[in-house]
Design a protein around this motif. Sequence first.
Motif, mmCIF file in Angstrom:
data_model
loop_
_atom_site.group_PDB
_atom_site.id
_atom_site.type_symbol
_atom_site.label_atom_id
_atom_site.label_comp_id
_atom_site.label_asym_id
_atom_site.label_seq_id
_atom_site.Cartn_x
_atom_site.Cartn_y
_atom_site.Cartn_z
ATOM 1 N N LYS A 84 0.853 -3.688 10.333
ATOM 2 C CA LYS A 84 1.517 -2.491 10.860
ATOM 3 C C LYS A 84 2.106 -2.855 12.220
ATOM 4 O O LYS A 84 1.364 -3.262 13.133
ATOM 5 C CB LYS A 84 0.494 -1.349 11.010
ATOM 6 C CG LYS A 84 1.065 -0.048 11.553
ATOM 7 C CD LYS A 84 1.887 0.663 10.503
ATOM 8 C CE LYS A 84 2.368 2.015 11.005
ATOM 9 N NZ LYS A 84 3.214 2.694 9.984
ATOM 10 N N GLU B 176 -11.658 -2.235 12.415
ATOM 11 C CA GLU B 176 -11.869 -1.192 11.423
ATOM 12 C C GLU B 176 -10.549 -0.924 10.708
ATOM 13 O O GLU B 176 -9.497 -0.855 11.333
ATOM 14 C CB GLU B 176 -12.353 0.099 12.099
ATOM 15 C CG GLU B 176 -13.750 -0.008 12.663
ATOM 16 C CD GLU B 176 -14.343 1.358 13.036
ATOM 17 O OE1 GLU B 176 -13.637 2.380 12.893
ATOM 18 O OE2 GLU B 176 -15.498 1.379 13.466
ATOM 19 N N VAL B 177 -10.626 -0.781 9.401
ATOM 20 C CA VAL B 177 -9.447 -0.442 8.601
ATOM 21 C C VAL B 177 -9.826 0.740 7.710
ATOM 22 O O VAL B 177 -10.883 0.730 7.081
ATOM 23 C CB VAL B 177 -8.995 -1.642 7.732
ATOM 24 C CG1 VAL B 177 -7.856 -1.241 6.799
ATOM 25 C CG2 VAL B 177 -8.579 -2.826 8.602
ATOM 26 N N THR B 178 -8.980 1.762 7.690
ATOM 27 C CA THR B 178 -9.240 2.926 6.841
ATOM 28 C C THR B 178 -8.281 2.931 5.652
ATOM 29 O O THR B 178 -7.248 2.250 5.662
ATOM 30 C CB THR B 178 -9.039 4.240 7.626
ATOM 31 O OG1 THR B 178 -7.655 4.319 7.995
ATOM 32 C CG2 THR B 178 -9.905 4.282 8.877
ATOM 33 N N VAL C 159 -4.077 -5.704 6.418
ATOM 34 C CA VAL C 159 -2.979 -4.748 6.558
ATOM 35 C C VAL C 159 -2.084 -5.181 7.718
ATOM 36 O O VAL C 159 -2.556 -5.754 8.709
ATOM 37 C CB VAL C 159 -3.461 -3.296 6.800
ATOM 38 C CG1 VAL C 159 -4.119 -2.728 5.559
ATOM 39 C CG2 VAL C 159 -4.402 -3.217 7.989
ATOM 40 N N GLU D 175 -4.924 3.943 6.701
ATOM 41 C CA GLU D 175 -4.157 2.859 7.332
ATOM 42 C C GLU D 175 -3.516 1.945 6.281
ATOM 43 O O GLU D 175 -2.425 1.425 6.506
ATOM 44 C CB GLU D 175 -5.053 2.064 8.289
ATOM 45 C CG GLU D 175 -5.268 2.808 9.604
ATOM 46 C CD GLU D 175 -6.363 2.201 10.480
ATOM 47 O OE1 GLU D 175 -6.382 2.514 11.684
ATOM 48 O OE2 GLU D 175 -7.207 1.442 9.963
ATOM 49 N N ILE D 176 -4.212 1.738 5.162
ATOM 50 C CA ILE D 176 -3.574 0.946 4.089
ATOM 51 C C ILE D 176 -2.357 1.703 3.565
ATOM 52 O O ILE D 176 -1.275 1.132 3.394
ATOM 53 C CB ILE D 176 -4.556 0.654 2.931
ATOM 54 C CG1 ILE D 176 -5.748 -0.167 3.428
ATOM 55 C CG2 ILE D 176 -3.843 -0.098 1.805
ATOM 56 C CD1 ILE D 176 -6.775 -0.486 2.345
ATOM 57 N N ALA E 53 0.475 1.481 5.961
ATOM 58 C CA ALA E 53 0.814 0.142 6.462
ATOM 59 C C ALA E 53 2.243 -0.247 6.090
ATOM 60 O O ALA E 53 2.818 0.277 5.126
ATOM 61 C CB ALA E 53 -0.174 -0.881 5.888
ATOM 62 N N ALA F 242 0.519 -4.935 2.987
ATOM 63 C CA ALA F 242 -0.894 -5.298 2.839
ATOM 64 C C ALA F 242 -0.950 -6.514 1.923
ATOM 65 O O ALA F 242 -0.019 -6.757 1.146
ATOM 66 C CB ALA F 242 -1.704 -4.148 2.251
ATOM 67 N N ALA G 220 -4.356 -7.004 10.580
ATOM 68 C CA ALA G 220 -5.777 -6.679 10.753
ATOM 69 C C ALA G 220 -6.524 -6.802 9.442
ATOM 70 O O ALA G 220 -5.994 -6.513 8.360
ATOM 71 C CB ALA G 220 -5.921 -5.256 11.289
ATOM 72 N N THR G 221 -7.773 -7.226 9.550
ATOM 73 C CA THR G 221 -8.658 -7.327 8.384
ATOM 74 C C THR G 221 -10.028 -6.780 8.786
ATOM 75 O O THR G 221 -10.438 -6.926 9.935
ATOM 76 C CB THR G 221 -8.736 -8.797 7.882
ATOM 77 O OG1 THR G 221 -9.368 -8.830 6.605
ATOM 78 C CG2 THR G 221 -9.507 -9.694 8.840
ATOM 79 N N PRO G 222 -10.737 -6.107 7.865
ATOM 80 C CA PRO G 222 -12.042 -5.535 8.224
ATOM 81 C C PRO G 222 -13.014 -6.594 8.756
ATOM 82 O O PRO G 222 -13.047 -7.723 8.250
ATOM 83 C CB PRO G 222 -12.543 -4.937 6.902
ATOM 84 C CG PRO G 222 -11.299 -4.639 6.133
ATOM 85 C CD PRO G 222 -10.355 -5.754 6.474
#
Lengths: 276, 276
Positions: free
Chosen positions: B185, B222-224, B183, B227-228, B231, B234, B190-192
């Motif tokens: 932002k 951490e990605v929720t 994602v 958040e996707i 974003a 993605a 960021a990636t899990p």
Amino acid sequence: MQWQYLNGEIVPAPQASISTLDLAVTHGRALVETFAARRGRVFRLDRHYERVCHGAQVLALAVPLELSDLETAVCNVLDCNGITDARLRLTVTAGGDGAGPATILSARPLADYPAELYERGMRATVASVRRNETSPLSRVKSAAGLLDGLIARQRAQEAGFDEAVMLNTRGLVAEATVANIFVVKDDRVATPAVALGALPGVTRGAVLDLAREAGLNAGEGEVTLSEIRAADEAFLTNAIMGVMPLTRLEGGAIGDGRPGPISGRLRRAYRDAAGR
Amino acid sequence: MQWQYLNGEIVPAPQASISTLDLAVTHGRALVETFAARRGRVFRLDRHYERVCHGAQVLALAVPLELSDLETAVCNVLDCNGITDARLRLTVTAGGDGAGPATILSARPLADYPAELYERGMRATVASVRRNETSPLSRVKSAAGLLDGLIARQRAQEAGFDEAVMLNTRGLVAEATVANIFVVKDDRVATPAVALGALPGVTRGAVLDLAREAGLNAGEGEVTLSEIRAADEAFLTNAIMGVMPLTRLEGGAIGDGRPGPISGRLRRAYRDAAGR
């Protein structure tokens, strides 16, 4: 020489092979059943066969044999290996990419768990690996699905335990690594529901039936670790060991730390029914 | 005729076979790597090989070839099949019970994802199957471990989506079914983290490196799902599709619903690096 059943033929096991194109090899698309023959007879073979047929829907593969074919295969593989008490393993692969599906049935001499283990009961830890009840694979006995449990059991044994209790993603008890789990409290006999991550074991089903026939209040439901710790008794079930008392969890005694009367009663009832 | 590499030899694929005693068949003990050759070259083959070596520790199996053997095998299997752009699949089995381990490398002509898909971006649903980050298998690419993702992807495609986002047992985003997820932002990429259930993808690692080289603030965390949804952009990554924009989640647009500038920049950077 060990002999195997492979697609309708009995062949020397070291020469039996399947295509590298089979999705069982490339994607783990294979169903597995493990069961015991005692004096040439398999208890509830029809239920094992039904479970394969159910699993085939989940894995999108075809079951290339009927129940009567499986019965014949069991007889033939026992005969050729010259044994009547055996641990049998059925594998049904998906085939694929030009390769037909493969059905494999192997037989090894049955090694029963030692009598002393039934007398003291198994000691379990709690596995760090969770059982993923959100996956349709949790309700299917697949080659792929065995691996988490085998890794968890190996870790438990390295730490000096016999088994490990596996929790599901919600933290509820699902099963042990190669067995289902039951708790007994005030004459209520309970085992985790399949929706909570328990494999629908054939022995589990038989023990539920036997408990009800014995007039016990037996059923599926939610089971917590605290409930195991506070239980009067607990026991494990699978087709090889039948009913095995579970007497300790993480160092603490379950009940008085010895196999309980209901475990004993169900163990004997299962032995009578399953022929051991 | 399709040719395969099998244990040091090039053989006709329809005749290549492995023992039914191999734990790959009976217990899903096999590692898998999928990668693309473009103009005869595999991007970061050493990383794929390293991942096999790491996975071998988790599955307790031996890797019966060196990196240089793998490089030779790639050349030979491309040559014999008369292709330079290929989807390659390496399988390393555990062997067992008298059967040696098997190493299989197959090559198919590479079918790139259509350009229009990169222009509109993929549309994902959320899978009902969770990714089990508590299992050591979640950090390993095994035949067994692919199955949950393949089932989830098939369900997503039947529902009209291209892909599915998989959550872990805690409800955090882990990855897509056959790809990692990123994602973007406010210029943070960021990636899990692997500990949250993301497979440590080779392409994922390369894209993290490329993003940092491009001066972006890129990292694991951490990605929720929220958040996707919130974003700016993605995208998904794997060795076959490279960087694929993800533009919709469950019917809602991500950002303006079109591939974003950072996805485009990283897609081009990856194409330059990986040779496509």
